[in-house]
Design an enzyme around this catalytic site. Structure first.
Site, PDB file in Angstrom:
ATOM      1  N   LYS A 183       0.832  -1.204   0.000  1.00 14.17           N
ATOM      2  CA  LYS A 183       0.000   0.000   0.000  1.00 14.17           C
ATOM      3  C   LYS A 183       0.863   1.249   0.000  1.00 14.17           C
ATOM      4  CE  LYS A 183      -1.986   1.991   3.612  1.00 14.17           C
ATOM      5  NZ  LYS A 183      -2.832   2.352   4.765  1.00 14.17           N
ATOM      6  N   TRP A 203      -9.749   0.244   1.482  1.00 11.94           N
ATOM      7  CA  TRP A 203     -10.818   0.968   2.191  1.00 11.94           C
ATOM      8  C   TRP A 203     -10.292   2.060   3.127  1.00 11.94           C
ATOM      9  CZ3 TRP A 203     -10.614  -4.538   3.194  1.00 11.94           C
ATOM     10  CH2 TRP A 203     -11.236  -5.294   2.204  1.00 11.94           C
ATOM     11  N   HIS A 204      -9.200   2.693   2.751  1.00 11.48           N
ATOM     12  CA  HIS A 204      -8.643   3.761   3.587  1.00 11.48           C
ATOM     13  C   HIS A 204      -8.869   5.136   2.965  1.00 11.48           C
ATOM     14  CE1 HIS A 204      -5.643   0.684   5.521  1.00 11.48           C
ATOM     15  NE2 HIS A 204      -6.900   0.450   5.815  1.00 11.48           N
ATOM     16  N   TYR A 205      -9.925   5.278   2.194  1.00 17.69           N
ATOM     17  CA  TYR A 205     -10.198   6.560   1.543  1.00 17.69           C
ATOM     18  C   TYR A 205     -10.570   7.628   2.578  1.00 17.69           C
ATOM     19  CZ  TYR A 205     -14.812   4.309   1.834  1.00 17.69           C
ATOM     20  OH  TYR A 205     -15.940   3.645   2.269  1.00 17.69           O
TER      21      TYR A 205
END
Length: 603
Positions: free
Chosen positions: A436, A537-539
């Site tokens: 990531k 899903w770290h928006y």
């Protein structure tokens, strides 16, 4: 004959009586079952379905606004990762109404158990805990739709933000260091490492991601074991359990309460938030209002998608965009929905020669290259379930109108479905290495497609639009290649250069997004990064500090309205944000109480 006839009648009557008794017993059993389900579903006495909301004023209360009954010191929109600890904290001294659009996690096996992690994401039904959305980039994503928010559907990894991050955003370090433990004592555990995670840990150290920092919540360079919200039995503990710390006499939590807009009073120099309009599970509309006490507030904690979406629906945003949808403009602010960021993720599947026990994130390598390395393994579903034509891997489900038409061709959808069916079950018994990008520089935006709050807005993240992000992804993939060749993976597989290329091409063929592929082209790692990008899903973003909200998260240009959640973050804190999102809920709750009560708040 009379006797025979009487016996027959008696027998018939007895039969009817038995049937009646069976029906009564069945009804009683059903009632008991429903009562049991209700008990599990609404664990705490202050949690109720939205349809139970009443606007009838009590004898002791006088309505402050037309149509209002009981009023509240705080109305919190969104019972998620930030909203639950915030509500629990504020309720210690003030009346709080917490409105959550989804249901509860307590009696939902797909949410509660680690082994069902994939199933909760694959469920795209209207009552699912996760709501699928597809960014215009062609990447499948999910937003939470359940009490507890993202903590109810995520991979569970818990790690704090760095001291540098905390200093940069201007938080009170002392209060931060008091707020994290408040969360950790209630819902965080030390994971029991499975063999796959131990191999990843040792490989990270071998390739130079050092030192090994052991088990720690702290964000420090090197390799570490982080916390998890899954206990040793594999049961998930969500932010919803933080509500146990609330004052039950001051807190009302309504589930299946979908807020459609915030109500403003426009007299005076600045619009003032006074209440909300929400609908219950049957679609009936209700209104809830703030008390007239001077510091009463509405706080939006609906997440990085939901919060900017709700501000726009309520008339706060770019004037031209709002007028196109006939939304009455409360405040013209061009920055609402802007600066959306998602941390791009690229995963590499590692086939193994043995069954691998399922695990989610337990280890992280925090590098100085600007990338994080994590891992998962195994699979919790049945042999048939991986071929379901739904979930985050489906081209046929979801808000397809958010995808540009050129990516919606029938041929592409059929090709996607075909490839998915061809994925062998053994693939999900191996492991995955996740790479990531930390603090990506590529930015996007969120805009409304319509005025229906149930529909997803259009979201663009512009993955790898900035060349620095792409360069870091390449560095990360090269690092993963070194991990695959380390001695600690020998027991799982023999990995040479040719094998690495095959593995990379296998990851391309997995076709986990709607982006056109360039298969058998692993010589270009830049192209591999672009082709295989997905989300973790770290928006965040959309309601940035200084542009939409002030440093204390008050919405600029209006009164009595704050936004407290990840939509205010300029960067994702730590390697995984859930710890800091829960912390900020507690942190701001305490801060607000101290500002209002002084140290007399006793918190």
């Amino acid at each position: 004959m009379a006797l025979v006839g009487g016996a027959a009648a008696e027998a018939a009557a007895l039969k009817k009586l038995k049937i009646l008794l069976f029906i009564i017993l069945w009804i009683n059993t059903l009632t008991l079952s429903q009562a049991y389900e209700h008990s599990g579903q609404y664990r705490y006495p202050f949690i109720r379905p939205a349809s139970s909301f009443s606007q009838q004023p009590s004898a002791a209360e006088s309505p402050s606004w037309r149509g209002a009954s009981k009023t509240y010191d705080y109305i919190i929109i969104g019972g998620g990762t930030a909203g639950c600890p915030l509500a629990a904290t504020l309720s210690r001294n003030f009346s709080v109404l917490l409105l959550e659009r989804g249901g509860t996690p307590f009696a939902n096996a797909n949410v509660s158990f680690l082994q069902n992690f994939h199933i909760s994401l694959a469920d795209t039904s209207p009552t699912s805990a996760s709501q699928l959305f597809i960014s215009t980039d062609g990447v499948f994503n999910s937003r939470a739709r359940i009490l507890g928010g993202g903590t109810s559907i995520n991979a569970g990894f818990y790690t704090r933000a760095s001291a540098r991050y905390i200093k940069r955003v201007g938080w009170d370090a002392k209060l931060v260091n008091e707020s994290y433990p408040w969360v950790e004592k209630q819902v965080v555990y030390r994971p029991e490492l499975v063999p796959w995670q131990r191999a990843v840990r040792d490989s990270l150290i071998e390739v130079g991601i050092s030192p090994f920092n052991g088990f720690t919540y702290d964000h420090v360079y090197g390799t570490k074991i982080g916390g998890t919200i899954f206990d040793r039995f594999g049961r998930r503990h969500t932010a919803a359990e933080l509500l146990a710390s609330a004052n039950p006499n001051n807190l009302n939590v309504l589930v299946h309460a979908t807020v459609q807009k915030i109500v403003f009073k426009k007299t005076g120099k600045r619009p003032r938030a006074v209440g909300v309009v929400f609908k219950d599970e049957s679609g009936k509309q209700h209104k809830a209002f703030l008390s007239e006490r001077s510091r009463s507030e509405i706080i939006v904690s609906s997440g990085a998608i939901g919060s900017p979406q709700l501000l726009l629906l309520s008339g706060i945003g770019p004037k031209a965009d709002l007028e196109k949808l006939n939304i009455s403009v409360v405040l013209d602010n061009e920055f609402v929905g802007k600066g959306m960021v998602d941390n791009p993720l690229n995963t590499i599947y590692i086939p193994t020669n043995r069954h691998i026990k399922q695990s989610l994130i337990q280890i992280v390598g925090i590098t100085k290259l600007g990338v994080y390395i994590e891992a998962s393994s195994g699979f919790g579903q049945s042999m048939d379930s991986i071929h379901w034509n739904n979930g985050i891997g489906s081209a046929k489900i979801g808000q397809r109108r958010t995808i540009p038409s050129k990516r919606r061709s029938h041929e592409m959808i059929q090709e996607y479905v075909k490839r998915k069916r061809n994925i062998p079950h053994e693939a999900f018994q191996g492991g995955f290495i996740l790479e990531k990008i930390a603090s990506p520089l590529s930015k996007g935006q969120l805009t409304l497609l319509n005025t229906n709050v149930d529909d997803n807005p259009s979201v663009t993240f512009n993955y790898f639009n900035h060349p620095n992000d792409l360069a870091r992804c390449v560095d990360g993939i090269r690092l993963v290649e070194k991990i695959l060749k380390s001695k600690h993976f020998v027991k799982y597989m023999q990995c040479d250069k040719e094998t690495v290329e095959k593995i990379l091409n296998m990851s391309v063929h997995a076709n986990v997004n709607l982006i056109p592929k360039h298969t058998n082209d692993t010589k270009s790692l830049e192209q591999f990064c672009k082709d295989t990008v997905i989300t973790i899903w770290h928006y965040h973003g959309g309601c940035h500090v200084g542009k939409v909200v002030s440093p204390d998260y008050k919405v600029l240009g209006v009164k009595r309205l704050r936004v407290i959640d990840g939509s205010t973050f300029a960067g994702s804190p730590g390697t995984n944000p859930q710890a800091t999102v829960m912390m900020i809920g507690r942190y701001m709750g305490v801060k607000i109480l101290r500002e209002r009560l002084g140290r007399a708040a006793g918190i």
